[in-house]
Design a protein around this motif. Structure first.
Motif, PDB file in Angstrom:
ATOM      1  N   VAL A 142       0.839  -1.204   0.000  1.00 56.22           N
ATOM      2  CA  VAL A 142       0.000   0.000   0.000  1.00 56.22           C
ATOM      3  C   VAL A 142       0.874   1.255   0.000  1.00 56.22           C
ATOM      4  N   ASP A 143       1.903   1.255   0.835  1.00 54.94           N
ATOM      5  CA  ASP A 143       2.802   2.417   0.905  1.00 54.94           C
ATOM      6  C   ASP A 143       3.502   2.674  -0.432  1.00 54.94           C
ATOM      7  N   ALA A 144       3.956   1.594  -1.057  1.00 54.86           N
ATOM      8  CA  ALA A 144       4.772   1.739  -2.271  1.00 54.86           C
ATOM      9  C   ALA A 144       3.936   1.985  -3.510  1.00 54.86           C
ATOM     10  N   TYR A 145       2.752   1.353  -3.591  1.00 55.36           N
ATOM     11  CA  TYR A 145       2.004   1.403  -4.852  1.00 55.36           C
ATOM     12  C   TYR A 145       0.601   1.985  -4.728  1.00 55.36           C
ATOM     13  N   SER A 146      -0.218   1.441  -3.854  1.00 62.00           N
ATOM     14  CA  SER A 146      -1.624   1.871  -3.799  1.00 62.00           C
ATOM     15  C   SER A 146      -1.767   3.344  -3.426  1.00 62.00           C
ATOM     16  N   HIS A 147      -1.022   3.763  -2.411  1.00 60.13           N
ATOM     17  CA  HIS A 147      -1.123   5.159  -1.973  1.00 60.13           C
ATOM     18  C   HIS A 147      -0.629   6.129  -3.053  1.00 60.13           C
ATOM     19  N   PRO A 148       0.568   5.923  -3.641  1.00 56.40           N
ATOM     20  CA  PRO A 148       0.984   6.821  -4.722  1.00 56.40           C
ATOM     21  C   PRO A 148       0.017   6.818  -5.899  1.00 56.40           C
ATOM     22  N   ALA A 149      -0.580   5.656  -6.214  1.00 54.33           N
ATOM     23  CA  ALA A 149      -1.539   5.604  -7.322  1.00 54.33           C
ATOM     24  C   ALA A 149      -2.754   6.468  -7.010  1.00 54.33           C
ATOM     25  N   PHE A 150      -3.265   6.379  -5.800  1.00 51.55           N
ATOM     26  CA  PHE A 150      -4.419   7.188  -5.414  1.00 51.55           C
ATOM     27  C   PHE A 150      -4.074   8.672  -5.389  1.00 51.55           C
ATOM     28  N   MET A 151      -2.860   8.998  -4.971  1.00 52.68           N
ATOM     29  CA  MET A 151      -2.465  10.399  -4.872  1.00 52.68           C
ATOM     30  C   MET A 151      -2.338  11.064  -6.232  1.00 52.68           C
ATOM     31  N   LEU A 152      -2.248  10.296  -7.323  1.00 47.32           N
ATOM     32  CA  LEU A 152      -2.276  10.907  -8.650  1.00 47.32           C
ATOM     33  C   LEU A 152      -3.538  11.734  -8.827  1.00 47.32           C
ATOM     34  N   ILE A 153      -4.643  11.242  -8.286  1.00 45.81           N
ATOM     35  CA  ILE A 153      -5.910  11.975  -8.364  1.00 45.81           C
ATOM     36  C   ILE A 153      -6.075  12.880  -7.154  1.00 45.81           C
TER      37      ILE A 153
END
Length: 307
Positions: A142-153
């Protein structure tokens, strides 16, 4: 709802090619994420809609590239894509419509570039993901991928103040949402061989991979679903704190985002151990009620702001 053409006008997107590229991303997002697309169009201020669409399309395009095929195929696809994206960021130009729209969105939201780079830095976690041994492994994902992906929006809606609290709130929300995705998509993930429930959780409840692959809806699995659902609910409840952190005009969208996830969670709980045989999603009627309620709230704000 403001027309798409007026949204482009209000965002300052006037060049014909850019309008065409943004419109192409709109059609794609409307196809693959209908509920999210409806929420964006209905609940967010018109000037920010094209940029949200561009960021969403980029995330979806990237995720598709690194989520298909064998581990070696995913790695090769990501290497090529990362090189292309970083070259576009460094050169400030791109021929591919999804990148052309993204670069233009960055001109209005410079913070988006840093989020794109952070997302690319963490994407190998998704490329190489095959499953989780422990809860710590899931949180690292989540820290490495899911969170940065969500933060794009999410970075496009970030408040000018309380940036750290906002990022932390987004982290809480996306962990709960990711855990919910792993539960809701249990049957589909089993077919691909990439399970999102950690092995230590399965062992603690006496659930075996063999039983899951055989589609056995046992009581132990039901207990596991209930335990994880309770954990997800705690995260979603805490996520309502995001509503007070964003500007008033963005609150209906954030509130709807969390509420619809709660509807998804309710559907998952109702299906319980049956998730091993098929996914679960919220009632369309219930989701539309949420959007209608928040649309009324958004209109009240718009009238007050423009009067």
């Amino acid at each position: 709802m403001t027309s798409w053409s007026r949204s482009l006008d209000q965002a300052g997107i006037t060049a014909p090619r850019l309008r065409s590229d943004f419109s192409e991303q709109r059609r794609l997002v409307a196809r693959f994420a209908r509920a999210e697309y409806a929420a964006v169009r209905l609940l967010l201020p018109a000037p920010c809609v094209p940029d949200i669409i561009a960021a969403t399309a980029f995330m979806h395009h990237s995720d598709n590239l690194i989520d298909q095929g064998s581990a070696s195929e995913r790695a090769a696809a990501f290497t090529a894509w990362e090189s292309r994206v970083r070259a576009a960021l460094d050169g400030g130009s791109a021929d591919l419509p999804v990148l052309h729209a993204l670069l233009d969105a960055i001109t209005r939201h410079p913070q988006l570039r840093r989020q794109v780079e952070t997302y690319l830095d963490g994407a190998p976690e998704e490329v190489h993901w095959e499953g989780f041994a422990t809860e710590s492994d899931l949180r690292r994902y989540v820290d490495a991928y899911s969170h940065p992906a969500f933060m794009l929006i999410a970075c496009l809606l970030a408040p000018r103040a309380s940036a750290d609290s906002y990022a932390a709130g987004c982290r809480t929300f996306i962990e709960a949402s990711q855990r919910l995705d792993f539960l809701a998509d249990l049957a589909e993930d089993l077919r691909t061989g990439r399970l999102g429930i950690p092995e230590d959780a399965l062992t603690r409840h006496g659930v075996t991979l063999g039983a899951l692959r055989a589609g056995v809806a046992c009581e132990a699995l039901g207990e596991l679903v209930r335990e994880r659902a309770a954990q997800i609910r705690t995260g979603l409840t805490a996520s309502y704190g995001l509503v007070d952190l964003v500007e008033a005009r963005n609150r209906p969208f954030i509130r709807a985002l969390v509420t619809i996830q709660e509807l998804r969670l309710r559907a998952v709980e109702e299906k319980g151990a049956g998730l091993v045989r098929g996914s679960a999603g919220p009632s369309v009627v219930a989701s539309l009620r949420v959007l209608a309620r928040e649309h009324r709230a958004a209109r009240v704000f718009t009238r007050a702001f423009t009067s």
